[in-house]
Design a protein around this motif. Structure first.
Motif, PDB file in Angstrom:
ATOM      1  N   VAL A 116       0.858  -1.187   0.000  1.00  0.00           N
ATOM      2  CA  VAL A 116       0.000   0.000   0.000  1.00  0.00           C
ATOM      3  C   VAL A 116       0.893   1.237   0.000  1.00  0.00           C
ATOM      4  CG1 VAL A 116      -1.619   1.313   1.456  1.00  0.00           C
ATOM      5  CG2 VAL A 116      -1.908  -1.154   1.165  1.00  0.00           C
ATOM      6  N   THR A 117       0.416   2.313  -0.588  1.00  0.00           N
ATOM      7  CA  THR A 117       1.170   3.578  -0.544  1.00  0.00           C
ATOM      8  C   THR A 117       0.264   4.703  -0.060  1.00  0.00           C
ATOM      9  OG1 THR A 117       0.639   3.985  -2.863  1.00  0.00           O
ATOM     10  CG2 THR A 117       2.787   2.974  -2.374  1.00  0.00           C
ATOM     11  N   ASP A 118       0.902   5.689   0.559  1.00  0.00           N
ATOM     12  CA  ASP A 118       0.171   6.915   0.903  1.00  0.00           C
ATOM     13  C   ASP A 118       0.342   7.900  -0.243  1.00  0.00           C
ATOM     14  OD1 ASP A 118      -1.137   8.731   3.029  1.00  0.00           O
ATOM     15  OD2 ASP A 118       0.583   9.891   2.334  1.00  0.00           O
ATOM     16  N   THR A 119      -0.726   8.629  -0.550  1.00  0.00           N
ATOM     17  CA  THR A 119      -0.690   9.510  -1.735  1.00  0.00           C
ATOM     18  C   THR A 119      -0.186  10.901  -1.405  1.00  0.00           C
ATOM     19  OG1 THR A 119      -3.017  10.062  -1.358  1.00  0.00           O
ATOM     20  CG2 THR A 119      -2.542   8.251  -2.869  1.00  0.00           C
ATOM     21  N   GLY A 120       0.534  11.020  -0.311  1.00  0.00           N
ATOM     22  CA  GLY A 120       1.123  12.316   0.023  1.00  0.00           C
ATOM     23  C   GLY A 120       0.368  13.077   1.088  1.00  0.00           C
ATOM     24  N   PHE A 121      -0.663  12.458   1.650  1.00  0.00           N
ATOM     25  CA  PHE A 121      -1.468  13.133   2.664  1.00  0.00           C
ATOM     26  C   PHE A 121      -0.991  12.836   4.087  1.00  0.00           C
ATOM     27  CE2 PHE A 121      -4.185  13.488  -0.949  1.00  0.00           C
ATOM     28  CZ  PHE A 121      -4.973  14.604  -0.724  1.00  0.00           C
ATOM     29  N   ALA A 122      -0.031  11.935   4.238  1.00  0.00           N
ATOM     30  CA  ALA A 122       0.379  11.508   5.575  1.00  0.00           C
ATOM     31  C   ALA A 122       0.834  12.702   6.415  1.00  0.00           C
ATOM     32  CB  ALA A 122       1.513  10.494   5.472  1.00  0.00           C
ATOM     33  N   LYS A 123       0.166  12.852   7.563  1.00  0.00           N
ATOM     34  CA  LYS A 123       0.594  13.915   8.480  1.00  0.00           C
ATOM     35  C   LYS A 123       0.188  13.580   9.907  1.00  0.00           C
ATOM     36  CE  LYS A 123      -3.460  16.942   7.961  1.00  0.00           C
ATOM     37  NZ  LYS A 123      -3.907  18.319   7.713  1.00  0.00           N
ATOM     38  N   LYS A 124       0.992  14.087  10.828  1.00  0.00           N
ATOM     39  CA  LYS A 124       0.680  13.886  12.243  1.00  0.00           C
ATOM     40  C   LYS A 124      -0.410  14.862  12.659  1.00  0.00           C
ATOM     41  CE  LYS A 124       5.479  12.690  13.306  1.00  0.00           C
ATOM     42  NZ  LYS A 124       6.667  13.032  14.116  1.00  0.00           N
ATOM     43  N   ILE A 125      -1.338  14.389  13.482  1.00  0.00           N
ATOM     44  CA  ILE A 125      -2.422  15.254  13.948  1.00  0.00           C
ATOM     45  C   ILE A 125      -2.654  15.014  15.436  1.00  0.00           C
ATOM     46  CG2 ILE A 125      -3.586  15.339  11.704  1.00  0.00           C
ATOM     47  CD1 ILE A 125      -5.575  13.245  12.816  1.00  0.00           C
ATOM     48  N   GLY A 126      -3.464  15.885  16.027  1.00  0.00           N
ATOM     49  CA  GLY A 126      -3.862  15.711  17.421  1.00  0.00           C
ATOM     50  C   GLY A 126      -2.853  16.279  18.386  1.00  0.00           C
ATOM     51  N   GLN A 127      -3.226  16.163  19.666  1.00  0.00           N
ATOM     52  CA  GLN A 127      -2.356  16.664  20.724  1.00  0.00           C
ATOM     53  C   GLN A 127      -1.028  15.909  20.696  1.00  0.00           C
ATOM     54  OE1 GLN A 127      -4.051  16.288  24.611  1.00  0.00           O
ATOM     55  NE2 GLN A 127      -2.758  17.865  25.508  1.00  0.00           N
ATOM     56  N   GLU A 154       0.844  15.585  18.409  1.00  0.00           N
ATOM     57  CA  GLU A 154       0.986  14.921  17.104  1.00  0.00           C
ATOM     58  C   GLU A 154       1.067  13.398  17.256  1.00  0.00           C
ATOM     59  OE1 GLU A 154       4.435  16.838  15.361  1.00  0.00           O
ATOM     60  OE2 GLU A 154       3.103  18.244  14.313  1.00  0.00           O
ATOM     61  N   ALA A 155       0.208  12.874  18.127  1.00  0.00           N
ATOM     62  CA  ALA A 155       0.249  11.442  18.448  1.00  0.00           C
ATOM     63  C   ALA A 155      -0.397  10.575  17.385  1.00  0.00           C
ATOM     64  CB  ALA A 155      -0.434  11.198  19.794  1.00  0.00           C
ATOM     65  N   HIS A 156      -1.281  11.151  16.548  1.00  0.00           N
ATOM     66  CA  HIS A 156      -2.057  10.349  15.603  1.00  0.00           C
ATOM     67  C   HIS A 156      -1.597  10.605  14.167  1.00  0.00           C
ATOM     68  CE1 HIS A 156      -4.250   9.849  19.236  1.00  0.00           C
ATOM     69  NE2 HIS A 156      -4.800  11.044  19.190  1.00  0.00           N
ATOM     70  N   LEU A 157      -2.060   9.774  13.269  1.00  0.00           N
ATOM     71  CA  LEU A 157      -1.596   9.820  11.889  1.00  0.00           C
ATOM     72  C   LEU A 157      -2.786   9.821  10.945  1.00  0.00           C
ATOM     73  CD1 LEU A 157       0.933   9.727  10.057  1.00  0.00           C
ATOM     74  CD2 LEU A 157       0.810   7.226  10.159  1.00  0.00           C
ATOM     75  N   LYS A 158      -2.809  10.799  10.044  1.00  0.00           N
ATOM     76  CA  LYS A 158      -3.867  10.869   9.030  1.00  0.00           C
ATOM     77  C   LYS A 158      -3.248  10.519   7.680  1.00  0.00           C
ATOM     78  CE  LYS A 158      -7.645  13.876   7.533  1.00  0.00           C
ATOM     79  NZ  LYS A 158      -8.275  15.211   7.685  1.00  0.00           N
ATOM     80  N   LEU A 159      -3.963   9.684   6.914  1.00  0.00           N
ATOM     81  CA  LEU A 159      -3.411   9.156   5.665  1.00  0.00           C
ATOM     82  C   LEU A 159      -4.482   9.120   4.575  1.00  0.00           C
ATOM     83  CD1 LEU A 159      -2.130   6.017   7.528  1.00  0.00           C
ATOM     84  CD2 LEU A 159      -0.511   7.579   6.489  1.00  0.00           C
ATOM     85  N   PHE A 160      -4.029   8.960   3.334  1.00  0.00           N
ATOM     86  CA  PHE A 160      -4.927   8.577   2.245  1.00  0.00           C
ATOM     87  C   PHE A 160      -4.203   7.474   1.486  1.00  0.00           C
ATOM     88  CE2 PHE A 160      -7.236   8.517  -1.666  1.00  0.00           C
ATOM     89  CZ  PHE A 160      -8.545   8.790  -1.262  1.00  0.00           C
ATOM     90  N   LEU A 161      -4.752   6.267   1.562  1.00  0.00           N
ATOM     91  CA  LEU A 161      -4.045   5.078   1.104  1.00  0.00           C
ATOM     92  C   LEU A 161      -4.582   4.555  -0.221  1.00  0.00           C
ATOM     93  CD1 LEU A 161      -3.842   3.176   4.526  1.00  0.00           C
ATOM     94  CD2 LEU A 161      -2.116   4.666   3.484  1.00  0.00           C
ATOM     95  N   LYS A 162      -3.650   4.067  -1.035  1.00  0.00           N
ATOM     96  CA  LYS A 162      -4.026   3.423  -2.299  1.00  0.00           C
ATOM     97  C   LYS A 162      -3.259   2.115  -2.419  1.00  0.00           C
ATOM     98  CE  LYS A 162      -5.534   5.120  -5.871  1.00  0.00           C
ATOM     99  NZ  LYS A 162      -5.799   5.656  -7.227  1.00  0.00           N
ATOM    100  N   GLN A 163      -3.851   1.207  -3.178  1.00  0.00           N
ATOM    101  CA  GLN A 163      -3.199  -0.072  -3.469  1.00  0.00           C
ATOM    102  C   GLN A 163      -3.387  -0.351  -4.958  1.00  0.00           C
ATOM    103  OE1 GLN A 163      -5.107  -3.775  -2.309  1.00  0.00           O
ATOM    104  NE2 GLN A 163      -3.208  -4.481  -1.346  1.00  0.00           N
ATOM    105  N   GLY A 164      -2.308  -0.259  -5.709  1.00  0.00           N
ATOM    106  CA  GLY A 164      -2.405  -0.460  -7.151  1.00  0.00           C
ATOM    107  C   GLY A 164      -3.358   0.546  -7.785  1.00  0.00           C
ATOM    108  N   ASP A 165      -4.249   0.035  -8.644  1.00  0.00           N
ATOM    109  CA  ASP A 165      -5.192   0.910  -9.349  1.00  0.00           C
ATOM    110  C   ASP A 165      -6.544   1.005  -8.641  1.00  0.00           C
ATOM    111  OD1 ASP A 165      -3.336   1.335 -11.368  1.00  0.00           O
ATOM    112  OD2 ASP A 165      -3.961  -0.494 -12.439  1.00  0.00           O
ATOM    113  N   SER A 166      -6.653   0.426  -7.444  1.00  0.00           N
ATOM    114  CA  SER A 166      -7.947   0.411  -6.748  1.00  0.00           C
ATOM    115  C   SER A 166      -8.270   1.787  -6.179  1.00  0.00           C
ATOM    116  CB  SER A 166      -7.932  -0.613  -5.618  1.00  0.00           C
ATOM    117  OG  SER A 166      -7.034  -0.203  -4.599  1.00  0.00           O
ATOM    118  N   GLU A 167      -9.512   1.933  -5.800  1.00  0.00           N
ATOM    119  CA  GLU A 167      -9.959   3.177  -5.171  1.00  0.00           C
ATOM    120  C   GLU A 167      -9.179   3.422  -3.876  1.00  0.00           C
ATOM    121  OE1 GLU A 167     -14.054   4.921  -3.068  1.00  0.00           O
ATOM    122  OE2 GLU A 167     -14.049   2.983  -4.093  1.00  0.00           O
ATOM    123  N   GLY A 168      -8.851   4.670  -3.613  1.00  0.00           N
ATOM    124  CA  GLY A 168      -8.136   4.997  -2.392  1.00  0.00           C
ATOM    125  C   GLY A 168      -9.082   5.251  -1.238  1.00  0.00           C
TER     126      GLY A 168
END
Length: 563
Positions: free
Chosen positions: A489-500, A502-516
């Motif tokens: 799986v890859t992240d499409t560049g949205f990976a960032k730390k969030i929350g107090q 920066e304990a949490h992680l926000k992502l947008f994931l894709k796998q091959g040509d499937s919907e992210g």
């Protein structure tokens, strides 16, 4: 973190169930992993029915308990409903007392003081009953080991009915009735009820004798659902049915106390996770910070406005509890670091000033950092009192039994227990507990584990699958939310730390040509670099729904990521 892929069922079993239910093989696999292998079992799983609740009279001593209560009512005796100060105990007391008061006025309640009396039935409580002319005590969520206390009550002509779900000792109390599905001689079909669940079976039996149906008892199921969620009992069998309908009550016509907690939370619809993290801690906070009576007052209040006032007070107790929890955890972690030994198999810490009401929570917090069976001690009068928590797969109750020569008393479950000991026994107990765990724990249990139900591709994550997985709820022990792994799986560049912090992680994931898919990883902020590297990685996740401004979309709840 260990990733363990659960064994796959036999392909022919999966295929057979898939065809029988007209579902994807993945769904059939998930069901078989939960012990559901036939059409009828699947029907009961997906369509819980109150008709499938067991006859309460199958529980050993139920007939004796009902006869004694009816005799008390007939003779105008005073009845005292006694329960522990935690969520299971206070909900059970609220349930049984509020039911009895619909048919009989001479009913009082008693919750022991956590600090002055400690856990379970107390001599002070029995003296209170004696002073107030009580001749029958109904004990809920406690009492299965209270042999001396019940004998003391008997000497004062006070009868006991025990309604418990903890493991019995070698000798049962000499009570009129001992309701506990874990009794060796009790052949009740389901032995994983919580204390409030046993209390519900008692009123179900009483109701049957009064011509009441299960529908008449529906209003009590909000309390049972809260207790099931808080006490971390398996969400299987009767517990699944009771939790399912209890959640419906919470979301439609809850009692005023729970309605007030829901109102103050400003949340619209509650699932079992919301009960665990929103309702249960607030009910618990009363007994932890002030007194469990406050919880019973809230849960039995007939006036909504008054219930909101009680709930607001309890909200303050919960805020205080959070502060204490944070402070003591910091102090305990510092103590562990100061005395750190590389090969310790256990964590046992002590501070005379730590608040007894939060040491159980602190023990759980410490396991998040040092993954090993943990006991947190504080001073309680002339003795030390403690709460124990365990790691997945290790029975801390059994370990305490092996070290019981150093303890004054103990009780609890596989993963959570409480105990007291004499101050001079602390060092000997600490040594014995360390040695016991060292000798008995399996090596793999010393590393946190994520159990994975199945490996899937993102292309399999469809709206239909999401809808079906929602019907697996309510989730909990023995029916956890399905966990999946997806490879490369890859992240499409949205990976960032969030929350107090920066304990949490926000992502947008894709796998091959499937919907992210949008994804959130709670507590995974430290893994941001792996996701941001743009190289493929594996991800372990649950499938959730995210609602934003009226729109509902699939969101992955990431549990771990790895190369």
């Amino acid at each position: 973190m260990r990733w363990t892929l659960k064994p796959s069922p036999a392909p022919e079993k999966v295929q057979s169930l898939s065809q029988s239910l007209h579902v994807e093989p993945l769904v059939a696999l998930l069901l078989i992993q939960r012990g559901i292998e036939t059409y009828d079992q699947a029907r009961q799983f997906f369509r819980p029915s109150l008709d499938d609740l067991h006859n309460p009279y199958l529980m050993k001593d139920m007939d004796k308990a009902v006869l004694r209560i009816e005799k008390a009512i007939e003779n105008s005796e005073n009845i005292l409903v006694f329960g522990d100060y935690d969520v299971d105990g206070t909900t059970a007391v609220s349930l049984v007392s509020s039911y009895l008061k619909t048919i009989y006025p001479n009913v009082a309640t008693y919750i022991p003081d956590r600090y002055a009396e400690g856990y379970g039935i107390s001599f002070a409580g029995i003296d209170y009953a004696d002073d107030n002319g009580v001749s029958l005590i109904i004990a809920l969520d406690c009492g299965i080991k209270s042999v001396e206390h019940v004998a003391y009550a008997k000497s004062k002509n006070i009868d006991f009915i025990i309604c418990d779900h903890h493991r019995p000792g070698d000798t049962l109390p000499d009570a009129v009735a001992v309701l506990d599905p874990k009794r060796a001689d009790c052949h009740y079909p389901y032995d994983e009820l919580c204390g409030c669940g046993v209390g519900f079976k008692l009123i179900q039996a009483m109701g049957a004798g009064r011509g009441q149906t299960i529908d008449d008892l529906l209003p009590y199921l909000d309390l049972v659902a809260v207790a099931i969620a808080a006490d971390i009992v398996p969400i299987t069998g009767e517990n699944r049915i009771l939790a399912h309908f209890g959640l419906q009550v919470i979301n439609s016509f809850p009692r005023n106390g729970i309605k007030a907690l829901v109102y103050l939370s400003k949340k619209q619809n509650f699932d079992i996770t919301d009960v665990v993290f929103i309702i249960a801690p607030r009910i618990n906070a009363a007994g932890r910070i002030r007194h469990g009576n406050h919880a019973v007052e809230l849960l039995t209040e007939a006036d909504f406005d008054q219930a909101v006032l009680y709930a607001s007070e309890i909200e303050k107790y919960n805020a205080d509890r959070k502060e204490l929890d944070k402070q003591i955890t910091t102090e305990a972690l510092a103590q562990i670091e100061q005395n750190r030994e590389q090969e310790d198999y256990t964590t046992v810490v002590f501070n005379a000033g730590w608040h007894k009401g939060v040491i159980g929570i602190v023990a759980s917090r410490l396991i998040e950092t040092y993954y090993r069976p943990t006991i947190v001690f504080t001073e309680s009068g002339e003795k030390y009192a403690a709460s124990a928590r365990s790691v997945s797969g290790f029975d801390v109750y059994d370990a305490l039994e092996r070290c019981s020569e150093h303890l004054e008393q103990f009780g609890g479950h596989k993963y959570a227990a409480g105990m007291t000991l004499k101050k001079e026994s602390y060092s000997r107990f600490k040594t014995a507990f360390e040695q016991c765990v060292r000798d008995t724990i399996l090596p793999e249990l010393r590393t946190p584990e994520i159990e994975i139900d199945a490996a899937i591709d993102f292309s399999q994550i469809t709206p239909k699958l999401t809808r079906i997985l929602k019907q697996f709820e309510p989730f909990g022990p023995m029916n956890m939310a399905p966990v999946f792994v997806a490879r490369q799986v890859t992240d499409t560049g949205f990976a960032k730390k969030i929350g107090q912090d920066e304990a949490h992680l926000k992502l947008f994931l894709k796998q091959g040509d499937s919907e992210g898919f949008a994804a959130i990883g709670f507590g995974l902020g430290k893994k941001a670099a792996v996701a941001a590297d743009r190289k493929p990685f594996d991800v372990v996740f649950c499938i959730d729904e995210n609602e934003w401004q009226g729109a509902v979309s699939v969101q992955l709840r990431v549990k771990d990521i790895g190369n």
